[in-house]
Design an enzyme around this catalytic site. Structure first.
Site, PDB file in Angstrom:
ATOM      1  N   TYR A 161       0.808  -1.256  -0.106  1.00  0.00           N
ATOM      2  CA  TYR A 161       0.166  -0.213   0.040  1.00  0.00           C
ATOM      3  C   TYR A 161       1.029   1.101  -0.082  1.00  0.00           C
ATOM      4  O   TYR A 161       0.568   2.256  -0.956  1.00  0.00           O
ATOM      5  CB  TYR A 161      -0.839   0.106   1.105  1.00  0.00           C
ATOM      6  CG  TYR A 161      -1.679   1.013   1.349  1.00  0.00           C
ATOM      7  CD1 TYR A 161      -2.873   1.483   0.185  1.00  0.00           C
ATOM      8  CD2 TYR A 161      -1.488   2.111   2.249  1.00  0.00           C
ATOM      9  CE1 TYR A 161      -3.771   2.588   0.422  1.00  0.00           C
ATOM     10  CE2 TYR A 161      -2.429   3.260   2.529  1.00  0.00           C
ATOM     11  CZ  TYR A 161      -3.641   3.461   1.546  1.00  0.00           C
ATOM     12  OH  TYR A 161      -4.509   4.316   1.554  1.00  0.00           O
ATOM     13  N   GLU A 180     -12.184   5.599   4.564  1.00  0.00           N
ATOM     14  CA  GLU A 180     -11.709   6.347   5.539  1.00  0.00           C
ATOM     15  C   GLU A 180     -12.657   6.478   6.675  1.00  0.00           C
ATOM     16  O   GLU A 180     -12.209   6.657   7.749  1.00  0.00           O
ATOM     17  CB  GLU A 180     -11.044   7.753   4.918  1.00  0.00           C
ATOM     18  CG  GLU A 180      -9.948   7.784   4.136  1.00  0.00           C
ATOM     19  CD  GLU A 180      -8.546   7.382   4.553  1.00  0.00           C
ATOM     20  OE1 GLU A 180      -8.411   7.232   5.861  1.00  0.00           O
ATOM     21  OE2 GLU A 180      -7.674   7.008   3.737  1.00  0.00           O
ATOM     22  N   TRP A 222      -5.709   1.191   9.973  1.00  0.00           N
ATOM     23  CA  TRP A 222      -6.074   1.322   8.602  1.00  0.00           C
ATOM     24  C   TRP A 222      -5.745  -0.150   8.159  1.00  0.00           C
ATOM     25  O   TRP A 222      -6.376  -0.612   7.119  1.00  0.00           O
ATOM     26  CB  TRP A 222      -5.155   2.120   8.029  1.00  0.00           C
ATOM     27  CG  TRP A 222      -5.244   2.018   6.495  1.00  0.00           C
ATOM     28  CD1 TRP A 222      -4.360   1.668   5.499  1.00  0.00           C
ATOM     29  CD2 TRP A 222      -6.351   2.560   5.672  1.00  0.00           C
ATOM     30  NE1 TRP A 222      -4.556   1.903   4.247  1.00  0.00           N
ATOM     31  CE2 TRP A 222      -6.144   2.028   4.375  1.00  0.00           C
ATOM     32  CE3 TRP A 222      -7.502   2.909   5.849  1.00  0.00           C
ATOM     33  CZ2 TRP A 222      -6.791   2.466   3.252  1.00  0.00           C
ATOM     34  CZ3 TRP A 222      -8.562   3.161   4.987  1.00  0.00           C
ATOM     35  CH2 TRP A 222      -8.175   2.957   3.752  1.00  0.00           C
TER      36      TRP A 222
END
Length: 196
Positions: free
Chosen positions: A27, A49, A57
């Site tokens: 990522y 988000e 995350w």
């Protein structure tokens, strides 16, 4: 994590969070901080988000494909047409985060955005990108803010336009992820484009 760049599995320096798992390495190297355009693509990032709020995350990243399946690829027009049956399906879907408030916000946001002109979400979000020349490269993770005046303004504008679950911290995470700001550390190979 407050330190500077650290060596990744290949010996190149990266942001410390970007080397903690294989998922983060990919990522960090391939997505985070690269410009994202397109209403549907930005809607996906905005939704993810919001789902991340209060969670790590990595939890969202590892379920991203499940989210994409559940929310029809985050196509605004498709999600705007979701029914109560779809909502019930989402609340039972173990491939996503089954948070009622976040699911309801995603559906409501899609309905709002479906009424916008093509490109309007993209233009609105990118209009809040700060001048990159006015931002020194962060040397350590401690130098990276959680909120900025631009993210507060973006959140305020999105809320005023009817969107939910878009506070200043969520807006700043979106700005980081979608390349409106470059918060790769000064010594990170990604900042120099060496990981492209």
């Amino acid at each position: 994590m407050t330190g500077g760049a650290v060596a990744g599995p290949d010996g190149r320096l990266r942001c410390p969070w970007g080397v903690s798992t294989e998922d983060y390495v990919r990522y960090h190297d391939e997505e985070w901080g690269r410009p994202v355009h397109g209403d549907d693509a930005l809607f996906e990032r905005l939704c993810l988000e919001a789902f991340q709020s209060g969670l790590s995350w990595i939890t969202i990243l590892r379920r991203r494909e499940g989210f994409r399946r559940a929310f029809d690829g985050f196509r605004i027009a498709a999600v705007a047409g979701f029914t109560d049956t779809d909502r019930s399906r989402l609340l039972a879907d173990t491939g996503i985060i089954r948070n009622r408030a976040k699911i309801d916000a995603t559906l409501a946001n899609a309905r709002v955005l479906a009424g916008w002109a093509p490109g309007e979400l993209d233009a609105l979000i990118w209009s809040h990108a700060p001048d990159p020349a006015a931002r020194p490269a962060p040397r350590t993770v401690a130098d990276v803010p959680a909120v900025t005046p631009e993210s507060a303004a973006l959140a305020k504008t999105l809320k005023k336009r009817g969107l939910r679950f878009v506070g200043p911290t969520t807006a700043y995470a979106l700005m980081q992820a979608c390349g409106l700001v470059d918060d790769h550390l000064a010594d990170c190979a990604a900042r120099a484009g060496a990981l492209a």
